[in-house]
Design a protein around this motif. Structure first.
Motif, short mmCIF file in Angstrom:
data_model
loop_
_atom_site.label_atom_id
_atom_site.label_comp_id
_atom_site.label_asym_id
_atom_site.label_seq_id
_atom_site.Cartn_x
_atom_site.Cartn_y
_atom_site.Cartn_z
N SER A 268 -1.18 -2.53 -6.72
CA SER A 268 -2.63 -2.35 -6.75
C SER A 268 -2.99 -1.02 -6.11
O SER A 268 -2.79 -0.83 -4.91
CB SER A 268 -3.33 -3.50 -6.01
N SER A 269 -3.54 -0.10 -6.90
CA SER A 269 -4.00 1.18 -6.37
C SER A 269 -5.22 0.99 -5.49
O SER A 269 -5.46 1.77 -4.57
CB SER A 269 -4.34 2.14 -7.52
N THR A 270 -6.00 -0.05 -5.76
CA THR A 270 -7.22 -0.31 -5.00
C THR A 270 -6.92 -0.63 -3.55
O THR A 270 -7.59 -0.14 -2.63
CB THR A 270 -8.00 -1.48 -5.63
N THR A 271 -5.89 -1.46 -3.33
CA THR A 271 -5.55 -1.87 -1.98
C THR A 271 -4.25 -1.27 -1.47
O THR A 271 -3.82 -1.60 -0.36
CB THR A 271 -5.44 -3.41 -1.91
N SER A 272 -3.64 -0.39 -2.26
CA SER A 272 -2.34 0.20 -1.90
C SER A 272 -1.34 -0.89 -1.50
O SER A 272 -0.73 -0.84 -0.44
CB SER A 272 -2.49 1.23 -0.77
N SER A 273 -1.22 -1.87 -2.39
CA SER A 273 -0.38 -3.03 -2.08
C SER A 273 0.53 -3.39 -3.24
O SER A 273 0.18 -3.18 -4.41
CB SER A 273 -1.26 -4.24 -1.73
N ILE A 274 1.68 -3.94 -2.89
CA ILE A 274 2.61 -4.48 -3.88
C ILE A 274 2.47 -6.00 -3.84
O ILE A 274 2.64 -6.62 -2.78
CB ILE A 274 4.05 -4.05 -3.60
N ILE A 275 2.16 -6.60 -4.99
CA ILE A 275 1.91 -8.04 -5.08
C ILE A 275 3.10 -8.70 -5.76
O ILE A 275 3.54 -8.25 -6.83
CB ILE A 275 0.61 -8.31 -5.86
N VAL A 276 3.60 -9.77 -5.16
CA VAL A 276 4.80 -10.43 -5.68
C VAL A 276 4.50 -11.90 -5.96
O VAL A 276 4.01 -12.64 -5.10
CB VAL A 276 5.97 -10.33 -4.67
N GLY A 277 4.79 -12.34 -7.21
CA GLY A 277 4.68 -13.74 -7.59
C GLY A 277 6.05 -14.38 -7.57
O GLY A 277 7.05 -13.73 -7.89
N GLN A 278 6.11 -15.69 -7.24
CA GLN A 278 7.39 -16.34 -7.04
C GLN A 278 7.56 -17.60 -7.88
O GLN A 278 6.57 -18.22 -8.29
CB GLN A 278 7.58 -16.67 -5.56
N TRP A 279 8.82 -17.97 -8.08
CA TRP A 279 9.17 -19.18 -8.81
C TRP A 279 9.05 -20.39 -7.88
O TRP A 279 9.52 -20.39 -6.75
CB TRP A 279 10.60 -19.07 -9.34
N TYR A 280 8.38 -21.43 -8.39
CA TYR A 280 8.23 -22.69 -7.67
C TYR A 280 7.70 -22.47 -6.25
O TYR A 280 8.27 -22.92 -5.27
CB TYR A 280 9.56 -23.44 -7.63
N SER A 281 6.59 -21.75 -6.18
CA SER A 281 5.95 -21.48 -4.88
C SER A 281 4.46 -21.25 -5.08
O SER A 281 4.06 -20.50 -5.98
CB SER A 281 6.58 -20.25 -4.21
N ASP A 282 3.66 -21.90 -4.27
CA ASP A 282 2.21 -21.69 -4.31
C ASP A 282 1.81 -20.40 -3.61
O ASP A 282 0.66 -19.98 -3.67
CB ASP A 282 1.48 -22.86 -3.64
N THR A 283 2.77 -19.78 -2.93
CA THR A 283 2.49 -18.59 -2.12
C THR A 283 2.78 -17.30 -2.87
O THR A 283 3.86 -17.12 -3.42
CB THR A 283 3.33 -18.61 -0.83
N MET A 284 1.81 -16.42 -2.87
CA MET A 284 1.97 -15.07 -3.42
C MET A 284 2.06 -14.10 -2.24
O MET A 284 1.32 -14.23 -1.26
CB MET A 284 0.79 -14.72 -4.32
N LEU A 285 2.97 -13.12 -2.30
CA LEU A 285 3.17 -12.18 -1.21
C LEU A 285 2.48 -10.85 -1.51
O LEU A 285 2.50 -10.38 -2.65
CB LEU A 285 4.66 -11.94 -0.98
N VAL A 286 1.91 -10.25 -0.49
CA VAL A 286 1.25 -8.94 -0.64
C VAL A 286 1.79 -8.01 0.44
O VAL A 286 1.67 -8.30 1.64
CB VAL A 286 -0.28 -9.06 -0.51
N PHE A 287 2.39 -6.90 0.01
CA PHE A 287 2.96 -5.92 0.93
C PHE A 287 2.10 -4.66 0.91
O PHE A 287 2.00 -4.00 -0.14
CB PHE A 287 4.40 -5.58 0.54
N ARG A 288 1.49 -4.32 2.01
CA ARG A 288 0.68 -3.11 2.12
C ARG A 288 1.63 -1.92 2.29
O ARG A 288 2.52 -1.93 3.15
CB ARG A 288 -0.25 -3.20 3.32
N VAL A 289 1.46 -0.90 1.47
CA VAL A 289 2.38 0.25 1.49
C VAL A 289 1.61 1.56 1.59
O VAL A 289 0.41 1.63 1.37
CB VAL A 289 3.27 0.27 0.22
N GLU A 290 2.36 2.61 1.92
CA GLU A 290 1.76 3.95 1.89
C GLU A 290 2.79 4.92 1.33
O GLU A 290 3.98 4.59 1.21
CB GLU A 290 1.33 4.39 3.28
#
Length: 546
Positions: A524-546
């Motif tokens: 996401s260029s808007t939030t400068s973040s890498i978003i990760v979706g996972q198998w068999y998990s309700d949790t999505m991960l967001v990594f803020r990067v620069e």
């Protein structure tokens, strides 16, 4: 010294008169391009005035344009390089090592007063020598690539218009076929007429709507391509301008250094536009976000992620057969149910997304279009395919679809253009695909063989990347700057690979960072973040990067 007065035309234009005849300017206040420079007079002369100069001062040494390297640097070039872009009344005289920026006294006072190392330009000239020849070659190379890119983009605009016309013709032909079939089957004239009217009404209500949707897509994509062309043109002009300047400044150390720093900045912009950014992401922080909603029957499997231009995030939940729209805080604000398993998705326009849908049990292989309007999701037209549809990517009117063992190219209207690549050595050899920002490179994941492949525009294999950490790669994404992100399913890892597809730039996250069986990834260029979706998990991960 000769002042070589300037015309009002901006530097970089073909009409620029870097050097004008001092004699014409003195006598007639006329700006005439100079053709000669006299070293003893330190003045410039046009072709007419040099004759009189030669008669009066025959022993003076003059240099024509063939020896322009012996002319002094023009005031226009000196001013262009030295005058601060922000504070026009000040000249650049310092360099901030922390921010890698050229500064004038006002810049230092306003923004860099607390920076640890701000160095006068004259102190850097000996410690940072510039390779003008190498810089000139690099400028010329990038200039050629931008020029080539411009030609491709202009051709894409024409192709988009042709795609829409082709789709319209196809739909009309299909209507005629349906009318003919019904006419043959109908027994009575009255029944035949009724059937024809029914088909015509259906065409009015459905096909015209589909053509309008297609037209809106083409208009939106054309606008995006046109904007991209403007950026290319602007950078092309900047690169041409600096290429000319580098030839003119000779061995003037301070000007060479300033030009070198400015050139590198412009070249980096061009490389980013070309999708050749070598910048490695640096993870600053990570957070977890639950995307499960009350109506979900199963644990989520986030098989696809798409970031919209307004910063909202659309995710595909494979297990629950549902599309979920998230706001910038990654909260579900809207959702709708699909009919079959959702495998992947990609943006088409700022408000439209294409989804890869595949269900072998029901023999469903299709591309479903979704429109996002005021945070509401609406299912649109579909493209039915004759092969499986497990991965999808889009670039300026072209759809790239993975069947599991092959990569196909389609038009937006659903016409198969060609099979670009195929590998039938295993079940999953072509799982997901992504396209470079300029469309000249295609990337595909091969989970069964643990590979990331890089293809040329025509499907030619350019590079194969393997890594012990990249087992069963599924998720794949290319950022607007050309940074390639790929997920290894197990052991779980998120890697950044160079745009050439040959080497790893960084390991961004692993199991220690909370990653569990990643299926999808997006930046996401808007939030400068890498978003990760996972198998068999309700949790999505967001990594803020620069």
């Amino acid at each position: 010294m000769a002042t070589s007065s300037q015309s009002s035309v901006e530097l970089g234009s073909h009409e620029v008169k870097d050097y004008i005849c001092n004699a014409c300017e003195d006598q007639n206040n006329v700006e005439t391009s100079a053709d000669f420079y006299c070293k003893q007079c330190d003045r410039f002369y046009c072709g007419n005035c040099i004759d009189l100069h030669g008669k009066l001062l025959a022993k003076h040494t003059t240099f024509g344009k063939k020896n322009i390297e012996k002319w002094p640097v023009s005031k226009k070039v000196v001013d262009f390089l030295q005058i601060c872009d922000v504070h026009k009344d000040h000249k650049i005289d310092q360099f901030c090592n922390l921010h890698k920026q050229l500064c004038c006294p006002q810049c230092v006072s306003d923004q860099h007063s607390r920076c640890s190392k701000v160095t006068p330009i004259n102190e850097l000239t000996d410690t940072q020598p510039t390779d003008q020849q190498g810089l000139s070659v690099e400028l010329e190379t990038v200039l050629g690539e931008i020029k080539s890119l411009l030609s491709i983009q202009e051709a894409n605009v024409k192709s988009l218009q042709g795609s829409y016309k082709e789709h319209g013709t196809f739909m009309i032909d299909q209507m005629r076929v349906n009318i003919d079939v019904w006419s043959i089957r109908s027994v009575s004239t009255s029944r035949r007429s009724s059937s024809v009217l029914s088909i015509l009404n259906e065409f009015d209500n459905i096909t015209v709507k589909e053509l309008n949707e297609m037209k809106d897509e083409v208009i939106s994509i054309k606008g995006s391509v046109t904007s991209f062309i403007h950026k290319c043109t602007s950078l092309h002009n900047d690169l041409s301008q600096f290429h000319e300047i580098v030839q003119k400044i000779g061995d003037h150390k301070q000007l060479c250094l300033i030009a070198s720093i400015k050139c590198k900045h412009i070249i980096q912009q061009a490389l980013t536009l070309l999708g050749k950014s070598g910048k490695a992401f640096n993870v600053q922080s990570n957070t977890k976000h639950n995307v499960r909603i009350p109506s979900d029957s199963y644990v989520c499997n986030i098989s696809g992620i798409c970031v919209l231009t307004d910063g909202q995030v659309l995710v595909a939940d494979w297990k629950n057969k549902r599309f979920k729209l998230l706001n910038q805080q990654y909260q579900v604000v809207s959702h709708c149910r699909g009919t079959d398993a959702i495998w992947d998705m990609c943006p088409i326009t700022p408000s439209e997304v294409a989804v890869a849908v595949n269900e072998n049990d029901s023999n469903t292989h299709e591309v479903q279009f979704i429109t996002v309007t005021q945070s509401q999701l609406t299912l649109g037209r579909k493209l039915e395919l004759q092969h499986e549809c497990r991965g999808i990517a889009h670039h300026q009117g072209e759809l790239f679809i993975c069947s599991g063992t092959a990569l196909f190219k389609y038009t937006l209207s659903g016409k198969q253009v060609c099979r670009l690549y195929e590998d039938r050595s295993s079940f999953y050899t072509v799982r997901k695909c992504a396209v470079s920002p300029t469309g000249d490179k295609l990337y595909i994941t091969n989970p069964d063989k643990h590979k990331l492949l890089t293809l040329a525009r025509d499907g030619t294999l350019l590079a194969t990347y393997t890594d012990p950490a990249l087992e069963h790669p599924y998720g794949l994404h290319v950022t607007p700057a050309g940074q390639v992100l790929v997920c290894g399913y197990w052991p779980p890892t998120i890697l950044q690979v160079g745009w050439e597809g040959e080497s790893k730039l960084a390991t961004l996250a692993t199991q220690e960072d909370g990653v569990r069986r990643p299926l999808s990834v997006c930046y996401s260029s808007t939030t400068s973040s890498i978003i990760v979706g996972q198998w068999y998990s309700d949790t999505m991960l967001v990594f803020r990067v620069e």
